[in-house]
Design a protein around this motif. Structure first.
Motif, PDB file in Angstrom:
ATOM      1  N   ALA A 174     -29.416-146.182 -67.067  1.00  0.00           N
ATOM      2  CA  ALA A 174     -30.867-145.990 -67.097  1.00  0.00           C
ATOM      3  C   ALA A 174     -31.590-146.854 -66.077  1.00  0.00           C
ATOM      4  O   ALA A 174     -32.731-146.570 -65.713  1.00  0.00           O
ATOM      5  CB  ALA A 174     -31.394-146.279 -68.501  1.00  0.00           C
ATOM      6  N   ASN A 175     -30.944-147.916 -65.611  1.00  0.00           N
ATOM      7  CA  ASN A 175     -31.582-148.803 -64.635  1.00  0.00           C
ATOM      8  C   ASN A 175     -31.279-148.407 -63.195  1.00  0.00           C
ATOM      9  O   ASN A 175     -31.777-149.033 -62.253  1.00  0.00           O
ATOM     10  CB  ASN A 175     -31.123-150.250 -64.869  1.00  0.00           C
ATOM     11  N   SER A 176     -30.459-147.374 -63.008  1.00  0.00           N
ATOM     12  CA  SER A 176     -30.095-146.949 -61.668  1.00  0.00           C
ATOM     13  C   SER A 176     -31.220-146.131 -61.040  1.00  0.00           C
ATOM     14  O   SER A 176     -31.949-145.416 -61.727  1.00  0.00           O
ATOM     15  CB  SER A 176     -28.817-146.106 -61.698  1.00  0.00           C
ATOM     16  N   ILE A 189     -19.691-141.242 -63.455  1.00  0.00           N
ATOM     17  CA  ILE A 189     -19.653-141.785 -64.806  1.00  0.00           C
ATOM     18  C   ILE A 189     -21.057-142.250 -65.184  1.00  0.00           C
ATOM     19  O   ILE A 189     -21.562-143.237 -64.650  1.00  0.00           O
ATOM     20  CB  ILE A 189     -18.656-142.949 -64.935  1.00  0.00           C
ATOM     21  N   VAL A 190     -21.684-141.525 -66.076  1.00  0.00           N
ATOM     22  CA  VAL A 190     -23.020-141.876 -66.553  1.00  0.00           C
ATOM     23  C   VAL A 190     -22.875-142.669 -67.851  1.00  0.00           C
ATOM     24  O   VAL A 190     -22.169-142.250 -68.765  1.00  0.00           O
ATOM     25  CB  VAL A 190     -23.863-140.606 -66.800  1.00  0.00           C
ATOM     26  N   MET A 191     -23.535-143.802 -67.915  1.00  0.00           N
ATOM     27  CA  MET A 191     -23.481-144.634 -69.109  1.00  0.00           C
ATOM     28  C   MET A 191     -24.392-144.022 -70.178  1.00  0.00           C
ATOM     29  O   MET A 191     -25.561-143.723 -69.926  1.00  0.00           O
ATOM     30  CB  MET A 191     -23.929-146.058 -68.793  1.00  0.00           C
ATOM     31  N   SER A 192     -23.867-143.831 -71.358  1.00  0.00           N
ATOM     32  CA  SER A 192     -24.611-143.205 -72.444  1.00  0.00           C
ATOM     33  C   SER A 192     -25.779-144.084 -72.901  1.00  0.00           C
ATOM     34  O   SER A 192     -25.697-145.304 -72.902  1.00  0.00           O
ATOM     35  CB  SER A 192     -23.673-142.963 -73.631  1.00  0.00           C
ATOM     36  N   ALA A 226     -18.810-134.998 -68.662  1.00  0.00           N
ATOM     37  CA  ALA A 226     -19.523-133.809 -68.170  1.00  0.00           C
ATOM     38  C   ALA A 226     -20.880-133.682 -68.850  1.00  0.00           C
ATOM     39  O   ALA A 226     -21.889-133.355 -68.206  1.00  0.00           O
ATOM     40  CB  ALA A 226     -18.686-132.558 -68.421  1.00  0.00           C
ATOM     41  N   ALA A 227     -20.911-133.939 -70.161  1.00  0.00           N
ATOM     42  CA  ALA A 227     -22.163-133.834 -70.914  1.00  0.00           C
ATOM     43  C   ALA A 227     -23.158-134.902 -70.470  1.00  0.00           C
ATOM     44  O   ALA A 227     -24.347-134.624 -70.265  1.00  0.00           O
ATOM     45  CB  ALA A 227     -21.870-133.971 -72.414  1.00  0.00           C
ATOM     46  N   ARG A 228     -22.699-136.131 -70.316  1.00  0.00           N
ATOM     47  CA  ARG A 228     -23.597-137.219 -69.915  1.00  0.00           C
ATOM     48  C   ARG A 228     -24.130-137.006 -68.496  1.00  0.00           C
ATOM     49  O   ARG A 228     -25.281-137.314 -68.209  1.00  0.00           O
ATOM     50  CB  ARG A 228     -22.856-138.557 -69.999  1.00  0.00           C
ATOM     51  N   TYR A 229     -23.266-136.470 -67.632  1.00  0.00           N
ATOM     52  CA  TYR A 229     -23.715-136.193 -66.264  1.00  0.00           C
ATOM     53  C   TYR A 229     -24.887-135.219 -66.284  1.00  0.00           C
ATOM     54  O   TYR A 229     -25.904-135.428 -65.618  1.00  0.00           O
ATOM     55  CB  TYR A 229     -22.574-135.606 -65.434  1.00  0.00           C
ATOM     56  N   HIS A 230     -24.750-134.135 -67.054  1.00  0.00           N
ATOM     57  CA  HIS A 230     -25.811-133.131 -67.059  1.00  0.00           C
ATOM     58  C   HIS A 230     -27.087-133.679 -67.719  1.00  0.00           C
ATOM     59  O   HIS A 230     -28.200-133.377 -67.265  1.00  0.00           O
ATOM     60  CB  HIS A 230     -25.351-131.861 -67.770  1.00  0.00           C
ATOM     61  N   ALA A 231     -26.913-134.471 -68.778  1.00  0.00           N
ATOM     62  CA  ALA A 231     -28.080-135.086 -69.419  1.00  0.00           C
ATOM     63  C   ALA A 231     -28.839-135.965 -68.420  1.00  0.00           C
ATOM     64  O   ALA A 231     -30.076-135.949 -68.352  1.00  0.00           O
ATOM     65  CB  ALA A 231     -27.644-135.905 -70.633  1.00  0.00           C
ATOM     66  N   TYR A 232     -28.090-136.731 -67.631  1.00  0.00           N
ATOM     67  CA  TYR A 232     -28.685-137.597 -66.602  1.00  0.00           C
ATOM     68  C   TYR A 232     -29.377-136.765 -65.529  1.00  0.00           C
ATOM     69  O   TYR A 232     -30.495-137.087 -65.091  1.00  0.00           O
ATOM     70  CB  TYR A 232     -27.573-138.452 -65.981  1.00  0.00           C
ATOM     71  N   ASP A 233     -28.742-135.675 -65.122  1.00  0.00           N
ATOM     72  CA  ASP A 233     -29.310-134.818 -64.081  1.00  0.00           C
ATOM     73  C   ASP A 233     -30.601-134.152 -64.568  1.00  0.00           C
ATOM     74  O   ASP A 233     -31.582-134.054 -63.825  1.00  0.00           O
ATOM     75  CB  ASP A 233     -28.286-133.754 -63.681  1.00  0.00           C
ATOM     76  N   LEU A 234     -30.605-133.703 -65.828  1.00  0.00           N
ATOM     77  CA  LEU A 234     -31.813-133.103 -66.393  1.00  0.00           C
ATOM     78  C   LEU A 234     -32.973-134.088 -66.378  1.00  0.00           C
ATOM     79  O   LEU A 234     -34.109-133.734 -66.050  1.00  0.00           O
ATOM     80  CB  LEU A 234     -31.550-132.638 -67.837  1.00  0.00           C
TER      81      LEU A 234
END
Length: 330
Positions: A174-176, A189-192, A226-234
């Motif tokens: 979230a800080n990126s 790798i997206v941190m949840s 895969a799920a976290r990546y898309h959540a981050y992209d959204l």
């Protein structure tokens, strides 16, 4: 007695056909008149259900019809038939036909086309038909193959050999300040925002599945990535869709489909669904969002699904704040 002789004479020519003769006749018909070829193939399937030739030509004709269909529904119907006949062909063929018709190349093309239509069906809110098509695909013997962009030619001291690229993982949270563009490589790798809430949502889903007499979904970390990546992209690109998009100013540009994106992270089995939700921090509230949506409900309670990954990401500067994604596979 005369009647018996006549019947015998009518039957003998058909029963005398060898596999090669059937294949050769259908091949000639296919070159001249595909409509007639399909009619004859259907007749042969009834007369000689164990012969693989008719299933082969039925599959390729329906596949070509799918290519020519203008509507998504037309492409779906023909592709589903093409896949069904391909499955039966693989059951009946002893390898003789497949080895002479580049069967692996054909099924790879058929699979890729079907995934594209599955994505299109999702965009048109036809998740039920999308899942049905993917369910057919997973019955084909072929597994998802490594694509050319996943390998590189590396010079060694003795020879040139193909090896998998091992790109360094790209970690974000979230800080990126980073935003992803284009399709992912599968190394992101997206941190949840909350691993505990992800697992809590899985408990809620599995409890409901067990109550319905279904097996529990097994957590898979690649699907979770895969799920976290898309959540981050959204969240960072500020859109809400199953397909992947890049934001360019005020405009959104589609860069890839749902299943193509998930397969970058997960290739152990066929991916069959994705749910997305936004606006709620609570696992219970997110579950109810999906529970009250017909397509998302069917994805959570698909009896064929075995693996699952869940991802949640929070961005206070995004439209909805919290974004949830569910990815399942056979």
């Amino acid at each position: 007695m005369k009647n018996a002789i006549i019947i015998l004479l009518l039957v003998l020519p058909f029963s005398a056909f060898s596999g090669d003769l059937l294949f050769n006749r259908l091949e000639k018909l296919n070159d001249k008149d595909q409509k007639k070829c399909l009619e004859v193939a259907k007749r042969y399937i009834k007369l000689f259900p164990e012969n693989a030739s008719a299933y082969y030509f039925s599959s390729i004709i329906y596949n070509e019809r799918a290519d020519k269909s203008r509507s998504t529904s037309g492409k779906y119907r023909n592709l589903k038939r093409a896949v069904s006949h391909a499955i039966t062909f693989e059951e009946k063929d002893d390898g003789t036909i497949a080895s002479n018709v580049n069967w692996d190349d054909y099924t790879e093309t058929l699979t890729e086309r079907a995934y594209l239509i599955a994505d299109k069906l999702e965009e048109e809110n036809e998740e039920k038909y999308s899942s049905a098509l993917i369910a057919k695909l997973q019955k084909l013997d072929k597994t998802v193959e490594i694509k050319l962009n996943d390998i590189a030619l590396v010079e060694t001291t003795s020879e040139t050999e193909a090896v998998r690229l091992n790109a360094a993982p790209v970690k974000v949270d979230a800080n990126s300040n980073k935003e992803f563009f284009g399709m992912p490589s599968g190394t992101e790798i997206v941190m949840s925002a909350s691993p505990q809430n992800e697992k809590e949502l899985l408990k809620i889903i599995n409890k409901a599945r067990v109550e319905k007499g279904m097996s529990e979904l097994e957590w898979d970390e690649d699907l979770a990535n895969a799920a976290r990546y898309h959540a981050y992209d959204l969240a960072t690109q500020n859109y809400f869709d199953h397909a992947s998009h890049d934001r360019k100013g005020e405009k959104l540009e589609k860069v890839g489909g749902t299943f193509d994106r998930i397969k970058k992270f997960y290739s152990k089995s066929f991916v069959n669904s994705e749910n997305i939700a936004a606006g709620n921090e609570s696992p219970d509230d997110t579950y109810m969002q999906w529970y009250n949506s017909k397509g998302h409900y069917e994805n959570m309670f698909n009896e064929s699904s075995k693996k699952v990954g869940l991802g949640v990401f929070y961005d206070p500067d995004s439209i909805f704040g919290y974004y949830w994604v569910f990815c399942s596979a056979f």
